[in-house]
Design a protein around this motif. Structure first.
Motif, PDB file in Angstrom:
ATOM      1  N   ALA A  50       8.140  -0.925   3.964  1.00  0.00           N
ATOM      2  CA  ALA A  50       8.032  -1.525   5.307  1.00  0.00           C
ATOM      3  C   ALA A  50       7.687  -3.008   5.210  1.00  0.00           C
ATOM      4  CB  ALA A  50       6.983  -0.788   6.125  1.00  0.00           C
ATOM      5  N   GLY A  81       1.668  17.139   5.670  1.00  0.00           N
ATOM      6  CA  GLY A  81       1.690  15.717   6.001  1.00  0.00           C
ATOM      7  C   GLY A  81       0.321  15.115   6.213  1.00  0.00           C
ATOM      8  N   PRO A 110      -3.179   5.418  -9.588  1.00  0.00           N
ATOM      9  CA  PRO A 110      -3.476   4.576  -8.417  1.00  0.00           C
ATOM     10  C   PRO A 110      -3.142   3.115  -8.716  1.00  0.00           C
ATOM     11  CG  PRO A 110      -5.301   6.054  -8.874  1.00  0.00           C
ATOM     12  CD  PRO A 110      -4.357   6.155 -10.040  1.00  0.00           C
ATOM     13  N   PRO A 145      -0.283  10.594  -9.938  1.00  0.00           N
ATOM     14  CA  PRO A 145       0.292   9.256  -9.801  1.00  0.00           C
ATOM     15  C   PRO A 145      -0.815   8.243 -10.082  1.00  0.00           C
ATOM     16  CG  PRO A 145      -0.002  10.295  -7.647  1.00  0.00           C
ATOM     17  CD  PRO A 145      -0.348  11.326  -8.665  1.00  0.00           C
ATOM     18  N   GLU A 155       9.127  17.258   3.561  1.00  0.00           N
ATOM     19  CA  GLU A 155       8.496  18.138   2.575  1.00  0.00           C
ATOM     20  C   GLU A 155       8.110  17.470   1.261  1.00  0.00           C
ATOM     21  OE1 GLU A 155      10.280  21.942   2.066  1.00  0.00           O
ATOM     22  OE2 GLU A 155       9.547  22.513   4.047  1.00  0.00           O
ATOM     23  N   VAL A 176      -4.702   3.693  -1.176  1.00  0.00           N
ATOM     24  CA  VAL A 176      -4.418   4.571  -0.042  1.00  0.00           C
ATOM     25  C   VAL A 176      -4.229   5.996  -0.567  1.00  0.00           C
ATOM     26  CG1 VAL A 176      -2.728   5.049   1.758  1.00  0.00           C
ATOM     27  CG2 VAL A 176      -3.349   2.688   1.227  1.00  0.00           C
ATOM     28  N   ASP A 177      -4.778   6.961   0.147  1.00  0.00           N
ATOM     29  CA  ASP A 177      -4.597   8.355  -0.265  1.00  0.00           C
ATOM     30  C   ASP A 177      -3.181   8.825   0.012  1.00  0.00           C
ATOM     31  OD1 ASP A 177      -7.305   8.951  -1.022  1.00  0.00           O
ATOM     32  OD2 ASP A 177      -7.803   8.867   1.112  1.00  0.00           O
ATOM     33  N   GLY A 178      -2.734   9.720  -0.813  1.00  0.00           N
ATOM     34  CA  GLY A 178      -1.430  10.308  -0.568  1.00  0.00           C
ATOM     35  C   GLY A 178      -1.549  11.522   0.333  1.00  0.00           C
ATOM     36  N   ALA A 179      -0.423  11.910   0.903  1.00  0.00           N
ATOM     37  CA  ALA A 179      -0.409  13.107   1.736  1.00  0.00           C
ATOM     38  C   ALA A 179       0.457  14.161   1.060  1.00  0.00           C
ATOM     39  CB  ALA A 179       0.147  12.778   3.111  1.00  0.00           C
ATOM     40  N   ALA A 187       0.835  -1.203   0.000  1.00  0.00           N
ATOM     41  CA  ALA A 187       0.000   0.000   0.000  1.00  0.00           C
ATOM     42  C   ALA A 187       0.866   1.248   0.000  1.00  0.00           C
ATOM     43  CB  ALA A 187      -0.906   0.001   1.228  1.00  0.00           C
ATOM     44  N   SER A 188       0.311   2.297  -0.557  1.00  0.00           N
ATOM     45  CA  SER A 188       1.043   3.559  -0.589  1.00  0.00           C
ATOM     46  C   SER A 188       1.261   4.070   0.822  1.00  0.00           C
ATOM     47  CB  SER A 188       0.245   4.613  -1.349  1.00  0.00           C
ATOM     48  OG  SER A 188       0.023   4.192  -2.651  1.00  0.00           O
ATOM     49  N   ASN A 189       2.222   4.920   0.945  1.00  0.00           N
ATOM     50  CA  ASN A 189       2.522   5.530   2.219  1.00  0.00           C
ATOM     51  C   ASN A 189       1.879   6.904   2.233  1.00  0.00           C
ATOM     52  OD1 ASN A 189       3.773   6.831   4.348  1.00  0.00           O
ATOM     53  ND2 ASN A 189       5.640   5.617   4.114  1.00  0.00           N
ATOM     54  N   SER A 190       0.981   7.119   3.182  1.00  0.00           N
ATOM     55  CA  SER A 190       0.257   8.386   3.154  1.00  0.00           C
ATOM     56  C   SER A 190       0.831   9.353   4.169  1.00  0.00           C
ATOM     57  CB  SER A 190      -1.224   8.157   3.428  1.00  0.00           C
ATOM     58  OG  SER A 190      -1.374   7.545   4.675  1.00  0.00           O
ATOM     59  N   SER A 191       2.052   9.770   3.921  1.00  0.00           N
ATOM     60  CA  SER A 191       2.592  10.810   4.795  1.00  0.00           C
ATOM     61  C   SER A 191       3.513  11.696   3.964  1.00  0.00           C
ATOM     62  CB  SER A 191       3.337  10.191   5.979  1.00  0.00           C
ATOM     63  OG  SER A 191       4.392   9.390   5.525  1.00  0.00           O
ATOM     64  N   VAL A 192       4.099  12.634   4.633  1.00  0.00           N
ATOM     65  CA  VAL A 192       5.027  13.530   3.951  1.00  0.00           C
ATOM     66  C   VAL A 192       6.380  13.359   4.615  1.00  0.00           C
ATOM     67  CG1 VAL A 192       5.625  15.947   3.583  1.00  0.00           C
ATOM     68  CG2 VAL A 192       3.268  15.188   3.270  1.00  0.00           C
ATOM     69  N   LEU A 222       3.849   9.968  -1.662  1.00  0.00           N
ATOM     70  CA  LEU A 222       3.298   9.461  -2.930  1.00  0.00           C
ATOM     71  C   LEU A 222       4.432   9.190  -3.907  1.00  0.00           C
ATOM     72  CD1 LEU A 222       0.234  11.782  -3.642  1.00  0.00           C
ATOM     73  CD2 LEU A 222       0.181   9.309  -3.283  1.00  0.00           C
ATOM     74  N   GLU A 237       4.359  -4.377  11.096  1.00  0.00           N
ATOM     75  CA  GLU A 237       5.781  -4.328  10.799  1.00  0.00           C
ATOM     76  C   GLU A 237       6.640  -4.948  11.882  1.00  0.00           C
ATOM     77  OE1 GLU A 237       6.768  -0.278  10.065  1.00  0.00           O
ATOM     78  OE2 GLU A 237       5.393  -0.087   8.381  1.00  0.00           O
ATOM     79  N   SER A 287       5.949  14.563  -0.552  1.00  0.00           N
ATOM     80  CA  SER A 287       4.878  13.610  -0.311  1.00  0.00           C
ATOM     81  C   SER A 287       5.411  12.210  -0.557  1.00  0.00           C
ATOM     82  CB  SER A 287       3.708  13.874  -1.254  1.00  0.00           C
ATOM     83  OG  SER A 287       2.783  12.823  -1.122  1.00  0.00           O
TER      84      SER A 287
END
Lengths: 412, 1366
Positions: free
Chosen positions: A282, B168, A156, A154, A137, B161-164, A129-134, A141, B1092, A139
């Motif tokens: 991960a 963040g 999906p 990007p 600075e 999954v949505d991106g950020a 699964a994608s990583n949804s954080s930053v 994504l 993990e 993303s």
């Protein structure tokens, strides 16, 4: 904003008939690089000597091309990891700080050009699964997507084998949906005049998506090929996978590989991208007996366990290649009619992106000389984008320039 | 200039300046000064230390400082200058080997950059910023659907999954992309949501299920829940509670208010309790209630038995409980004012008694309307196979039996001598009878009894059970229900039962191994001709039958004729001439099942015996018995002879030895032994005389002789078999009044002034009890039956109840309490009783309603739902409640479409039921028309209600799009609906299509804002503001209140905005803010999905524990936000939220169960605040061990907002992390810092992580690490500050770094609240938030209020705003 089908729809509508099997493109990605000492290949043909990472490919040495020394200049700027991945297939600069902008990736450029010849322009799959954080600075994504349908989109990833399967073979849309889509398209049209300039492209993105889905309704059930070549398989010879996410990584990857093969064999799509894991991944590997660190942390030391994990990824490439090689399409095998690009965002876990690991399996329908090592180190042109230009040529997509390159890669 | 500049990054330094130097109060920017300083001092400094590498030509590290010729260029691109601060304060630049600026130079450079940024921040302050059109992210989509439908559907479970982006968070437009694949998923999701759409009479709703059956179940459950508010599951009133309450009231005031108070206290329905109180205490002219009141007054608290049994007794007679599903009510009101009631009681004597006593009780009148009279009609004993014995005849029958037994007992020596002669075969029977002057018939019975001289009759087993055909009740039978052995058809038509039964004929039915016979016992002697007829009436199956004609005489049977007939065949001729028959002989026609292998053996038979001499009388089986087969067995002939036709059966081939009925040890047994032993005649005679003495003198009152006597005299016993007990009185026979059995003759017949009665009936005044004694011999195996009713004349206007009892009642009125109320129709009693019954019924229904809603236990039913709740409505519900109930039912009918379903099920049932019952066609036809008419009416209602749904559709669209629809939008939706209808779609289908479109529309998927044309910022509309607000605080759509406030335009008023903001913060849905903002900021959003960890090392880290950790984090913030706590609690709370699982993980005692609760005082267990959250500790760890680096980095970057330099482009090999060489994690990391390229950063981050080393990789406390080494939690920061463990770290962060922490929090809040990156233009806002926090006890809500009333939140950039590159 590209309007993919509009450009190619005219040509396709005539129903071009080909006598020969088409060339297929698959881009496979594994994040965080490989074992520093064991990613190697030397020699030629049957005498190719493969490092231990690549050993799983030993049975297909003659259909194997090892390319050394390519790099992507933009990847050397910006953040590590994310900036090395989000532009891997486009060579584009990446935006940071709240903006997301890369470039349309090579696979999607191809899909937008030739994708209309098949039911699905391209299949974009993932196993993590994608990583949804930053991250610093940027993303994440970028770390999770090598395929980009536009500089700001990007593509999906489909993570669920069952849904990927459905995407290839299920025609869930009906004529009732046509009116639904017409209705929402009309709503989008009236909206586009009201939102801000910078938002117009979001509505465009929406409208493009609606149009493409609508188009699928229109073409559902129609085989526009008039004569000539036919795929060796009409219907899937694999049962629809279970709805749930597979329990372990091994099973997940195998199913995704199977679906990729199935897409090519049935000619449902000719372009597939399979992201085996994220950069900054991960993923854990209990089935290999390696469960004390996640993939990303393992990558920082060249241990035997890291090697085990690398080989596991290459085994998936080998699995696809071997399966494709068993499918005969006239005189050649499906593998002969394909290009399977296998690459990573860095050479090793130390973030070194000045020489990227690249392997191509298959012969592009005879247009690619394989069974060798192409060493570009020290050459004036060693850009990834040059390789992409050459690869696209073999797929019948001729561009003047792509990304940061306007020349073909010598020797490819 | 702040001293802090030397240790922290520029943006924060700036913030501190803004906050502390009251920058906002300064007036006017000194751009001239800044320009001057740049040109005179900064340009030379940059030239001296930087340009060598960062020239336009070299632009090392992508940085060209040469291009900043003047302030104008600088102000267009501030980023490099912001970065420069980082580089300077971290001593990153200039590189160590290059010339270094002096401290003064560095200070001057930093000071100038600070004033530049402050100036810019002030100038740009309040810029709404670049907010890219955002689609709903997956969480927002799910929450929005949840709030729109009221269902938890999770339609995005298979979405990518949505991106950020930005700060963040996954709510920034840039990261929220759309694609054909995703659009397809949106279509699927919308369709899934729409599949829950239910059309109701009032509009539209969403139900959990996706089909009509599930919807019906939902509504049925709602109805049941409604009923359960008033009555228990079975619908029955908890009578004890209510009755007890009335007794409680009796000792109190009894006022209406008191009743209501008590009802509240006891949780009883107050309306019903009031009604009961009234019924027990008000004056009544109802005989029923009157009696109830009497019992009530006698009842004491805790002793309700009498009252309850009286009520329950009445309930039993006033209702009949039917199965639900056919055409009867469930609790069918019995018209209890009936005229007659048939009563009965078993007559058998109680154990050890010689007689039975029966009581005929009449009571229950007493209604004050004069005398009541009961008519006991035809009291009688029935049972067994004999005819009834009327009570009037009881004494006579008794006498007759006495005489009959006396006739034998008195002549016992003669009978015994005759028997001895038969035994010794000393002459023929008739000779012996004549010789001793015996009665031939009695002698035959006596022989049978004593087992001498063969059987007493050919009868093996009399048929005793009476049965009648269910569909054709006129078909009567003897024998078990499974196989009626002999059946008759008294009608003119043939009946199929199955097998054919001819008119006015009888048929027998043998079964495997068993024959059935009809015996004719001759009442006369003479010459006879016998004719027989046998026909197999089961032509479809079976294998035919066998027949035999037998003659029995003098204890022996001989066959006269026999034969076999095949399936469907019949006897041709069956005439036997010249039979010489003596009175008492039997001629029997015996039918056996033929092959014996099949049971399809219904056999039509007839047997006719005709005298060929003398009177030439004729006896015909069918003629004699077909009309009244069940009258008795044996059955009379039609010439007036009793007991002529005998119906019996027996096992084929069974040789039954003569029955020896003489008890062992009795006097007759001695005689018999003597006879068998060949004792001399004298001895026998002496025994015979002794026998007579004992049996007639009453000496044998015990032991074998009593048993002998009882057997001899038992009316059903063999001794009296054949004696006609039902025979009426012989003319002239005296009736003896003094006898104690039965009743005196004058008890029977009418009374003066009364009606003319049958002479066998009794009229009695009420109340009264008649005691009837019955000799045991007549009572055994019989039932006492009588019909009771008011005497037609004397009791015309009265009313009464009657009962037949076996126990002597103390009081007639009480004894009959459970019996039906009797009154004659047209009489006054009847009218009064009807009213009284109704009043009782209203107050004491067995059940208030049929709570099941669905018929139960009915295989074949026409009812989908069954409603019966009149009593509930009358007695318990208020008007409003009744309306609600009606609405529930109406919805159920409408949504289940019961009237339409009924048409289908009716067709099925009528086809099924009439396929072999053509007679049922007419019955079903009756229902056909009304059912279809109702369906048609319902169909029309469906069509008529379509516009309601269209209105609801538009309403839904407005809610989904979070704003009112324009006229053209409405037209477009309705137009699309109409064209779908035109294309042949049904209403529901078309509606679902439009719903799908509403949910896939950009108006739903995007948080659309429509800025004004031009470049200037414009205020958002009130609806746009509502959407901003609700997605900020709830991550979901505005609710009805927020939309309505928006609709009124008042949301833009500061006070209203403030009130709504506080309302939203206080709402449950603020959970969205906890997980999407707080947890996401801290990188633990959706922590339950984090997978993990090494499974072998951490087996307890399963989904359950992960979910618990996730929940703790979310609840911690949710409560902080909801309850307006101080944001400093994020660091230093002494409480957390736990369930048992997590408390166990933490080693905190006293938390039991899965429920979540706040637990205070957790500091002593090493918890409290986010630093000790297992989610965060585990998230910032490796798969198998802790990571001080990750934890330290988390604190530095995410909590304090420091900017760390990028890691080196190529990371050098770090010491092998696998072979630990016995080093602890801390030592390993410290080794790591020995690499010079790494040390710069790691010195900054690792110490924070070391302080948390007392928590393992899944957040448990520990003293030792995985390898058993003690953990070291002492930390020394780069600036020399030291602290120890989590407490030291917490104290340091609060006291030394509180401002940075709060600034980071506010910055993240702004980023999340606006859905974009935070820039210079937001710095003033952040400072203002910090300011207000400091002044208001750090209450979270205060910062939120500042944010939502900021220009950033209330404005958006103009439509044509062009993005500047800065």
């Amino acid at each position: 904003m590209a309007l993919p089908w509009l450009e190619s729809v005219a040509a396709f509508a005539k129903g071009e008939a080909a006598a020969e099997a088409p060339v297929r493109l698959a881009c496979l990605f594994a994040g965080n690089g490989f074992h520093g000492r064991e990613w190697s290949a030397t020699g030629k043909g049957r005498n190719l000597e493969l490092g231990r990472v690549l050993e799983p490919l030993a049975g297909l040495k003659e259909k194997f091309l090892f390319i050394r020394g390519l790099y992507n200049a933009e990847a050397l700027k910006g953040n590590i990891h994310s900036s090395q991945t989000g532009n891997l297939l486009s060579g584009a600069p990446l935006s940071s700080a709240g903006e997301i902008r890369s470039g349309t990736s090579m696979d999607q450029v191809v899909a937008q050009r030739i994708g209309r010849q098949t039911k699905i322009p391209s299949l974009v799959l993932g196993c993590e699964a994608s990583n949804s954080s930053v991250h610093r600075e940027y993303s994440m994504l970028y770390s999770s997507h090598i395929s980009w349908s536009s500089p700001t989109t990007p593509t999906p990833l489909e993570l669920y084998p069952a849904l990927a399967f459905d995407r290839l073979f299920k025609d869930s849309l009906n004529t009732g949906d046509k009116s639904v889509l017409d209705l929402v398209l009309s709503q989008a049209k009236s909206l586009v005049r009201r939102v801000s300039r910078s938002d117009e492209r979001k509505i465009d993105e929406y409208m493009d998506s609606v149009r493409e889905v609508e188009n699928r309704i229109g073409s559902a059930g129609k085989d526009e090929r008039l004569e000539g070549w036919r795929p060796t398989l009409e219907k899937p010879n694999l049962p629809r996978p279970a709805d749930e996410m597979p329990q372990n990584v091994k099973e997940h990857m195998k199913l995704m590989c199977d679906i990729l093969v199935l897409g090519f064999q049935t000619d449902t799509t000719r372009v597939s991208t399979l992201k085996l894991n994220n950069d900054h991944s991960a993923m854990r590997f209990p089935h290999l007996g390696v469960d004390y660190m996640i993939h990303h942390l393992l990558s920082h030391s060249d241990t035997e366990d890291w090697l085990k994990v690398n080989r596991f990824f290459v085994e998936n490439l080998a699995y696809i290649a071997e399966r494709l090689d068993k499918i005969q399409e006239g005189e050649r095998t499906l593998l002969d009619n394909s290009m399977l690009l296998f690459c990573s965002s860095m050479l090793t876990g130390n973030h070194n992106a000045s020489e990227l690991p690249v392997v191509i399996m298959g012969r592009a329908g005879g247009k690619l000389e394989s069974g060798r090592v192409l060493d570009c180190r020290g050459k004036p042109n060693r850009k990834m984008c040059s390789m992409y230009l050459s690869m696209m040529d073999k797929l019948g997509v001729r561009l003047e320039s792509f990304g940061d390159s306007s020349e073909r890669l010598a020797g490819l | 200039m702040s001293v802090r500049l030397s240790s922290i990054s520029a943006v924060f330094a700036l913030g501190v300046v803004l906050a502390t130097s009251s920058f906002a109060e300064e007036s006017g920017e000194d751009w001239a000064g800044i320009r001057r300083e740049y040109e005179r001092e900064i340009l030379p400094l940059v030239g001296k230390y930087c340009i060598k590498c960062h020239s336009t030509r070299k632009h090392k590290g992508e940085l060209d400082l040469e291009r900043f010729k003047g302030l104008a260029e600088v102000r267009v691109d501030l980023k490099p200058w912001q970065k420069m601060v980082d580089q300077l304060v971290n001593d990153e630049m200039p590189p160590k080997k290059s010339p270094q600026p002096s401290a003064a130079e560095q200070k001057r450079l930093l000071g100038w950059i600070d004033s530049l940024l402050v100036g810019e921040a002030r100038e740009r302050a309040g810029d709404p910023g670049r907010v890219i059109l955002r689609r709903l992210n997956n969480t927002e989509y799910n929450n929005t659907i949840r709030d729109l439908t009221g269902l938890k559907l999770d339609p995005t479970r298979h979405f990518p999954v949505d991106g950020a982006a930005g700060e963040g968070f996954t709510n920034t437009g840039a990261s929220l992309v759309l694609s054909p694949a995703l659009l397809n998923k949106y279509l699927d999701a919308a369709r899934e949501v729409t599949s829950h759409l239910v059309l109701t009479p009032e509009g539209l709703e969403f139900f959990k299920g996706t089909n009509r059956l599930e919807w019906s179940h939902t509504l049925e459950d709602k109805l049941r829940a409604f009923y359960r508010l008033y009555v228990p599951d079975d619908g029955k009133v908890p009578l004890d509670d209510y009755l007890e309450a009335t007794l409680t009231l009796r000792s109190g005031a009894g006022s209406q208010a008191a009743v209501e108070d008590l009802a509240r206290e006891k949780k009883l329905n107050s309306r019903y309790l009031v009604a009961l109180w009234k019924v027990f205490t008000s004056k009544t002219d109802s005989p029923v209630i009157d009696r109830l009141q009497l019992v009530w007054r006698d009842s004491k608290p805790g002793d309700l038995a009498a009252l309850k049994s009286t009520i329950e007794g009445l309930q039993k007679i006033l209702w009949r409980i039917n199965n639900v599903g056919h055409y009867k009510k469930w609790q069918e009101e019995v018209d209890a004012v009936i005229e007659t009631v048939a009563l009965e009681a078993p007559a058998d004597p109680a154990g050890g008694e010689e007689e039975s006593v029966i009581y005929l009780a009449a009571g229950g009148g007493g209604d004050g309307a004069g005398e009541d009279w009961v008519l006991w009609d035809l009291p009688r004993l029935e049972g067994g196979r004999g005819k009834p014995i009327y009570l009037r005849d009881l004494r006579r029958v008794h006498r007759r039996l006495e005489r009959e037994s006396a006739a034998i007992l008195d002549a016992l020596p003669e009978y015994l001598e005759g028997a001895a002669e038969v035994h010794r075969k000393q002459g023929s029977r008739s000779e012996i009878v004549a010789k001793h002057e015996l009665d031939a018939e009695r002698f035959a019975r006596f022989l049978g009894f004593s087992g001498i001289g063969g059987s007493a009759s050919p009868i093996k087993t009399y048929l005793v059970e009476r049965w009648q055909h269910e569909q054709h009740p006129f078909v009567k039978a003897w024998g078990p229900k499974a196989t009626p052995n002999i059946v008759s058809n008294p009608t003119d038509g043939t009946v199929r039962i199955p097998g054919w039964l001819r008119p006015h004929k009888v048929a027998v039915h043998p079964f495997p191994g068993v024959f059935v016979a009809v015996g004719w016992k001759s009442p006369v002697s003479g010459s006879f001709r016998a004719e027989l007829f046998v026909k197999d009436e089961h032509p479809e199956c079976g294998d035919g039958v066998g027949w035999k004609l037998e003659l029995w005489r003098d204890g022996a049977t001989r066959a006269l004729a026999s034969g076999r007939i095949d399936k469907g065949a019949e006897t041709k001729t069956g005439i036997i001439e010249g039979l010489e028959i003596t009175r008492g002989d039997y001629v029997s026609l015996v039918i056996d099942p033929g092959g014996g292998s099949h049971s399809c053996d219904l056999t039509g038979i007839d047997l006719v015996l005709s005298e060929t001499t003398g009177k030439k009388r004729r006896w015909g089986l069918a003629a004699d018995v077909a009309g009244n087969l069940q009258e008795a067995n044996p059955h009379d002939d039609s010439l007036g002879n009793n007991g002529v036709w005998h119906f019996y059966r027996g096992k084929i081939g069974e040789k039954t030895p003569p029955r020896d009925l003489i008890p062992k040890g009795s006097i007759l047994a001695h005689w018999r032994e003597a006879l068998d032993a060949g004792e001399p005649a004298g001895k026998l005679e002496a025994l015979a005389i002794e026998a007579r003495r004992r049996l007639t003198s009453g000496q044998g009152k015990a032991g074998p002789d009593l048993e002998l006597l009882n057997r001899l005299k038992a009316v059903t016993g063999p001794f009296f078999s054949g004696v006609d007990l039902g025979a009426g009185p012989a003319p002239g026979e005296p009736l003896e009044n003094e006898e104690s059995f039965g009743l005196a003759p004058d008890a029977f017949g009418g009374r003066p002034g009364g009606a003319k009665l049958d002479g066998r009936s009794i009229a009695m005044k009420v109340p009264s009890v008649l005691e009837v004694r019955i000799p045991g011999g007549l009572a055994v195996g019989r039932v006492f039956k009588v019909t009771a009713r008011p005497e037609p004349k004397l009791g015309r206007d009265g009313s009464l109840q009657a009962a037949v009892l076996r126990k002597k009642p103390a009081d007639a009125n009480l004894a009959v309490a459970g019996s039906p109320l009797l009154a004659l129709s047209g009489g006054k009693g009847s009218e009064r009783l009807k009213l009284a019954n109704e009043e009782f019924r209203r107050h004491f229904p067995p059940a208030m309603c049929y709570t099941r809603v669905v018929p139960l236990d009915e295989v074949v039913t026409l009812k989908l739902h069954y409603r019966e709740d009149d009593y509930l409505r009358q007695m318990m519900l208020s008007e409003g409640e009744v309306a609600e109930l009606e609405r529930h039912w109406d919805r159920l009918t409408y949504i289940s479409r019961e009237p339409l379903k009924l048409v289908d099920s009716f067709e099925q049932i009528s086809e099924f039921s009439t396929q072999d019952r053509p007679d049922m066609v007419i019955i079903f036809k009756r229902y056909d028309k009304p059912i279809r008419a109702r369906a048609a009416l319902f169909q029309k209602r469906l069509v008529d209600s379509e516009p309601v749904h269209l209105d609801a559709l538009l309403e839904f669209a407005a809610r989904a799009w979070r704003r009112p629809l324009s006229g053209s939008e409405k037209d477009e939706l309705l137009g699309a609906y109409r064209s779908l209808r035109k294309a042949g779609k049904l209403h529901t289908e078309a509606l679902r299509g439009i719903f799908t479109a509403v949910l896939v529309s950009p108006n739903f998927l995007f948080k659309v804002e429509r800025p004004e044309p031009g470049e200037a910022a414009s205020p958002v509309s009130s609806f746009e503001l509502a959407t901003r607000l609700s997605y900020f605080l709830w991550a979901s759509a505005p609710d009805e209140e927020l939309l309505s406030v928006a609709g009124s335009g008042r949301l833009l008023e500061p006070a209203v905005l403030r009130a709504q903001t506080l309302r939203l913060l206080g709402d449950e849905r603020v959970r969205g803010l906890a997980s999407e903002f707080a947890a996401q900021w801290l990188l633990v959003r959706n922590f339950h999905k984090l997978d993990e960890k090494n499974e072998k090392l951490f087996p307890s880290f399963d989904p359950g524990l992960r979910s618990a950790m996730n929940e703790e984090t979310v609840l911690f913030f949710k409560h902080l936000f909801q309850e307006g706590g101080s944001v400093l609690e994020i660091l230093d709370a002494d409480h957390t939220f736990l369930n048992e699982r997590l408390a166990h993980h933490y080693g905190i005692p006293g938390v039991k169960g899965d429920g979540w609760r706040r637990v205070d005082g957790v500091r002593k267990y090493g918890r409290g605040g986010i630093l000790a959250l297992a989610s965060i500790l585990a998230r910032q760890s490796g798969a198998s061990r802790t990571s001080p680096v990750l934890r330290g980095n988390f604190i530095v970057e995410f909590l304090l907002g420091e900017h760390l330099p990028d890691p080196p482009a190529t990371v050098p090999d770090i010491p092998d992390a696998v072979s630990t060489d016995g080093l602890s994690v801390r030592q390993l990391v410290e080794k790591h810092r020995s690499v010079p390229e790494c040390a710069g950063c790691h010195e900054r981050i690792d110490p924070y992580g070391f302080a948390l080393e007392a928590y393992d990789a899944i957040g448990r406390r520990r003293d030792k690490d995985g390898a058993g080494r003690p953990v070291d939690v002492k930390s020394t920061l780069r600036d020399g500050t030291t602290f120890e463990g989590i407490d030291g770290l917490r104290k340091y962060l609060l006291e030394e770094r509180g401002e940075e922490f709060l600034r980071q929090l506010c910055r993240k809040m702004v980023g999340y609240g606006l859905g974009r990156s935070v820039g210079l233009s937001d710095e003033l806002l952040i400072s203002e938030m910090l300011d207000v926090l400091a002044k208001n006890g750090h209450r979270f809500s205060e910062a939120v209020l500042i944010l939502v009333k900021s220009r950033q939140f209330l404005y958006h950039r103009g439509r044509d705003h062009v993005e500047e590159n800065r």
